[in-house]
Design a protein around this motif. Structure first.
Motif, mmCIF file in Angstrom:
data_model
loop_
_atom_site.group_PDB
_atom_site.id
_atom_site.type_symbol
_atom_site.label_atom_id
_atom_site.label_comp_id
_atom_site.label_asym_id
_atom_site.label_seq_id
_atom_site.Cartn_x
_atom_site.Cartn_y
_atom_site.Cartn_z
ATOM 1 N N SER A 139 0.825 -1.209 0.000
ATOM 2 C CA SER A 139 0.000 0.000 0.000
ATOM 3 C C SER A 139 0.857 1.257 0.000
ATOM 4 C CB SER A 139 -0.947 0.012 1.210
ATOM 5 O OG SER A 139 -0.241 -0.104 2.411
ATOM 6 N N TRP A 140 0.260 2.320 -0.537
ATOM 7 C CA TRP A 140 0.806 3.673 -0.503
ATOM 8 C C TRP A 140 -0.207 4.543 0.225
ATOM 9 C CZ3 TRP A 140 5.581 5.026 -2.478
ATOM 10 C CH2 TRP A 140 6.206 4.071 -3.295
ATOM 11 N N VAL A 141 0.285 5.412 1.097
ATOM 12 C CA VAL A 141 -0.597 6.274 1.883
ATOM 13 C C VAL A 141 -0.119 7.714 1.766
ATOM 14 C CG1 VAL A 141 -1.498 6.785 4.182
ATOM 15 C CG2 VAL A 141 -1.123 4.410 3.502
ATOM 16 N N PHE A 166 -5.492 9.564 1.532
ATOM 17 C CA PHE A 166 -5.890 8.386 0.759
ATOM 18 C C PHE A 166 -4.960 7.226 1.075
ATOM 19 C CE2 PHE A 166 -2.468 10.090 -1.778
ATOM 20 C CZ PHE A 166 -1.832 8.959 -2.279
ATOM 21 N N ALA A 167 -5.476 6.019 0.825
ATOM 22 C CA ALA A 167 -4.672 4.799 0.909
ATOM 23 C C ALA A 167 -4.939 3.983 -0.353
ATOM 24 C CB ALA A 167 -5.027 3.988 2.145
ATOM 25 N N SER A 168 -3.867 3.615 -1.040
ATOM 26 C CA SER A 168 -3.967 2.789 -2.234
ATOM 27 C C SER A 168 -3.416 1.416 -1.889
ATOM 28 C CB SER A 168 -3.168 3.427 -3.380
ATOM 29 O OG SER A 168 -3.306 2.684 -4.563
ATOM 30 N N ILE A 169 -4.304 0.407 -1.850
ATOM 31 C CA ILE A 169 -3.958 -0.920 -1.341
ATOM 32 C C ILE A 169 -4.046 -1.941 -2.474
ATOM 33 C CG2 ILE A 169 -4.432 -2.651 0.421
ATOM 34 C CD1 ILE A 169 -6.028 -0.503 1.918
ATOM 35 N N SER A 170 -2.959 -2.679 -2.684
ATOM 36 C CA SER A 170 -2.895 -3.707 -3.734
ATOM 37 C C SER A 170 -2.923 -5.096 -3.110
ATOM 38 C CB SER A 170 -1.624 -3.553 -4.566
ATOM 39 O OG SER A 170 -1.592 -2.306 -5.226
ATOM 40 N N VAL A 171 -3.764 -5.963 -3.671
ATOM 41 C CA VAL A 171 -3.823 -7.374 -3.276
ATOM 42 C C VAL A 171 -3.272 -8.181 -4.442
ATOM 43 C CG1 VAL A 171 -5.308 -9.272 -2.525
ATOM 44 C CG2 VAL A 171 -5.847 -6.921 -1.838
ATOM 45 N N ASN A 172 -2.133 -8.809 -4.223
ATOM 46 C CA ASN A 172 -1.421 -9.515 -5.290
ATOM 47 C C ASN A 172 -1.278 -10.997 -4.966
ATOM 48 O OD1 ASN A 172 -0.839 -6.966 -6.572
ATOM 49 N ND2 ASN A 172 0.809 -6.680 -5.084
ATOM 50 N N TYR A 186 -7.073 -19.118 -8.081
ATOM 51 C CA TYR A 186 -6.081 -18.044 -8.164
ATOM 52 C C TYR A 186 -6.794 -16.761 -8.570
ATOM 53 C CZ TYR A 186 -2.663 -21.826 -8.140
ATOM 54 O OH TYR A 186 -1.919 -22.929 -7.791
ATOM 55 N N ALA A 187 -6.324 -15.641 -8.022
ATOM 56 C CA ALA A 187 -6.980 -14.357 -8.290
ATOM 57 C C ALA A 187 -6.066 -13.422 -9.053
ATOM 58 C CB ALA A 187 -7.396 -13.697 -6.982
ATOM 59 N N GLN A 188 -6.670 -12.570 -9.854
ATOM 60 C CA GLN A 188 -5.941 -11.482 -10.495
ATOM 61 C C GLN A 188 -5.590 -10.420 -9.450
ATOM 62 O OE1 GLN A 188 -8.622 -10.079 -13.500
ATOM 63 N NE2 GLN A 188 -8.407 -11.885 -14.791
ATOM 64 N N SER A 189 -4.512 -9.697 -9.696
ATOM 65 C CA SER A 189 -4.135 -8.609 -8.798
ATOM 66 C C SER A 189 -5.117 -7.449 -8.955
ATOM 67 C CB SER A 189 -2.714 -8.129 -9.099
ATOM 68 O OG SER A 189 -1.774 -9.156 -8.833
ATOM 69 N N ASN A 190 -5.288 -6.697 -7.877
ATOM 70 C CA ASN A 190 -6.220 -5.573 -7.905
ATOM 71 C C ASN A 190 -5.785 -4.523 -6.901
ATOM 72 O OD1 ASN A 190 -8.860 -4.368 -8.743
ATOM 73 N ND2 ASN A 190 -9.301 -4.598 -6.559
ATOM 74 N N THR A 191 -6.045 -3.244 -7.230
ATOM 75 C CA THR A 191 -5.707 -2.130 -6.358
ATOM 76 C C THR A 191 -6.952 -1.301 -6.085
ATOM 77 O OG1 THR A 191 -3.438 -2.015 -7.193
ATOM 78 C CG2 THR A 191 -4.283 -0.066 -6.063
ATOM 79 N N GLU A 192 -7.194 -1.013 -4.817
ATOM 80 C CA GLU A 192 -8.295 -0.146 -4.403
ATOM 81 C C GLU A 192 -7.714 1.107 -3.749
ATOM 82 O OE1 GLU A 192 -11.562 -0.768 -4.732
ATOM 83 O OE2 GLU A 192 -11.412 -2.808 -5.532
ATOM 84 N N THR A 193 -8.295 2.278 -4.078
ATOM 85 C CA THR A 193 -7.866 3.537 -3.462
ATOM 86 C C THR A 193 -9.023 4.087 -2.630
ATOM 87 O OG1 THR A 193 -6.330 4.010 -5.264
ATOM 88 C CG2 THR A 193 -6.987 5.854 -3.870
ATOM 89 N N ASN A 194 -8.753 4.333 -1.351
ATOM 90 C CA ASN A 194 -9.794 4.695 -0.400
ATOM 91 C C ASN A 194 -9.464 5.999 0.317
ATOM 92 O OD1 ASN A 194 -10.782 1.927 -0.755
ATOM 93 N ND2 ASN A 194 -9.141 1.333 0.649
ATOM 94 N N PHE A 195 -10.489 6.594 0.913
ATOM 95 C CA PHE A 195 -10.282 7.661 1.887
ATOM 96 C C PHE A 195 -9.599 7.060 3.108
ATOM 97 C CE2 PHE A 195 -11.832 9.759 5.773
ATOM 98 C CZ PHE A 195 -11.333 11.039 5.559
ATOM 99 N N ALA A 196 -8.607 7.745 3.657
ATOM 100 C CA ALA A 196 -7.892 7.277 4.845
ATOM 101 C C ALA A 196 -7.823 8.400 5.869
ATOM 102 C CB ALA A 196 -6.486 6.810 4.483
ATOM 103 N N TRP A 197 -7.743 8.030 7.139
ATOM 104 C CA TRP A 197 -7.577 9.029 8.192
ATOM 105 C C TRP A 197 -6.695 8.457 9.295
ATOM 106 C CZ3 TRP A 197 -9.350 7.722 13.071
ATOM 107 C CH2 TRP A 197 -10.320 6.725 13.138
ATOM 108 N N THR A 220 -4.241 4.309 12.137
ATOM 109 C CA THR A 220 -4.571 4.638 10.756
ATOM 110 C C THR A 220 -5.707 3.763 10.264
ATOM 111 O OG1 THR A 220 -2.196 5.004 10.432
ATOM 112 C CG2 THR A 220 -3.585 5.056 8.482
ATOM 113 N N ASP A 221 -6.709 4.388 9.658
ATOM 114 C CA ASP A 221 -7.806 3.659 9.018
ATOM 115 C C ASP A 221 -7.597 3.738 7.514
ATOM 116 O OD1 ASP A 221 -10.363 2.983 7.805
ATOM 117 O OD2 ASP A 221 -11.225 3.186 9.808
ATOM 118 N N LEU A 222 -7.369 2.574 6.883
ATOM 119 C CA LEU A 222 -6.995 2.522 5.474
ATOM 120 C C LEU A 222 -8.154 2.161 4.549
ATOM 121 C CD1 LEU A 222 -3.680 0.528 6.022
ATOM 122 C CD2 LEU A 222 -3.907 2.986 5.714
#
Length: 275
Positions: A139-141, A166-172, A186-197, A220-222
């Motif tokens: 993740s990137w925050v 914001f928090a950008s979280i990748s599940v790989n 098996y799952a494809q990779s995916n990235t979600e970008t959320n409001f963070a505080w 931190t809430d991601l």
């Protein structure tokens, strides 16, 4: 030790007075005074440990059967960040930070009953089963933060603060292993970008007028994360995603702040030529 320190301080004062007198005798200007930092801006860098927590997991399959989740977890990982800030006054400051939260392992286990609602001998094609989920989380925050400094004692300043961003979280590389049914998804990779505080509490120590060490705790809430589409190894079936719900983190960080426009050592006098 105390006597040695007193001798050193006394020698330093004596040398300073002697140097000032010599400079005056030579007609040199006195060194410029140094009483702190002229600019309110500062640069910061920090490292730390992220200790995430997951509330729950879910998928579209959970709507069609009675799933029981036994465990879900994201392992601790290092974090690294940089920021730039502004000291508004002696009590209030702001900064903008960006950080990378290192690769960590996600683990979860669940089970579901067969067609008869039990885990006994099922009807053919309606077997009970278990799922063992594993994935890599990155993740990137980015946060805009405000802090209230609560006063300074012996160069130590406690403070509290909060941030939004914001928090950008990748599940790989999500893998779903179902041992009772001899199946792997098996799952494809995916990235979600959320409001963070976030909320902060910490202690800052002024090493010099320009350098401050900073030890802090942050909650931190991601937000949420999810995988891409999850497909059986033989392409016999698939489901939309595995959802990792409400990721929070207890973070411990050690940082350094460099203030701009601070006085350093007095410049050395220009050499004087003697005839």
């Amino acid at each position: 030790m105390g006597q040695t320190r007193s001798i050193i301080i006394g020698l330093a004062l004596l040398l300073g007075q002697t140097g000032a007198a010599a400079a005056a005798d030579l007609g040199l200007p006195p060194p410029a005074p140094c009483d702190g930092c002229d600019s309110p801006w500062y640069f910061k860098g920090f490292v730390g440990a992220a200790n995430p927590h997951v509330d729950d997991i879910s998928s579209e399959l959970f709507q069609t059967n009675d799933f029981q989740v036994f465990h879900n977890d994201i392992k601790s990982s290092p974090l690294f960040g940089l920021g730039i800030g502004y000291q508004f006054n002696k009590w209030l400051r702001f900064d903008v930070t960006g950080e990378y939260r290192g690769d960590s392992t996600f683990l979860a286990q669940d089970r579901y009953p067969g067609a008869d609602g039990t885990f006994n001998s099922p009807q053919p094609g309606f077997n009970p089963g278990t799922n063992e989920h594993t994935a890599d989380i990155q993740s990137w925050v980015g946060l805009f933060n405000g802090y209230i400094d609560l006063g300074t004692w012996h160069c130590i300043t406690p403070y509290v603060g909060g941030g939004v961003g914001f928090a950008s979280i990748s599940v790989n590389g999500l893998k779903d292993v179902n041992v009772p049914n001899a199946s792997v998804f098996y799952a494809q990779s995916n990235t979600e970008t959320n409001f963070a505080w976030a909320v902060y509490g910490g202690l800052a120590y002024d090493v010099t007028p320009s350098l401050t060490l900073d030890l802090s705790y942050r909650y931190t809430d991601l937000g949420d994360a999810s995988s891409g589409r999850v497909t059986a190894f033989d392409n016999s079936s698939s489901y939309k995603s595995l959802n990792i719900n409400n990721i929070t983190s207890n973070d411990v960080m050690l940082g350094v702040r460099w203030k701009f426009g601070c006085c350093g050592a007095a410049p050395a006098p220009m050499p004087v030529a003697f005839k």
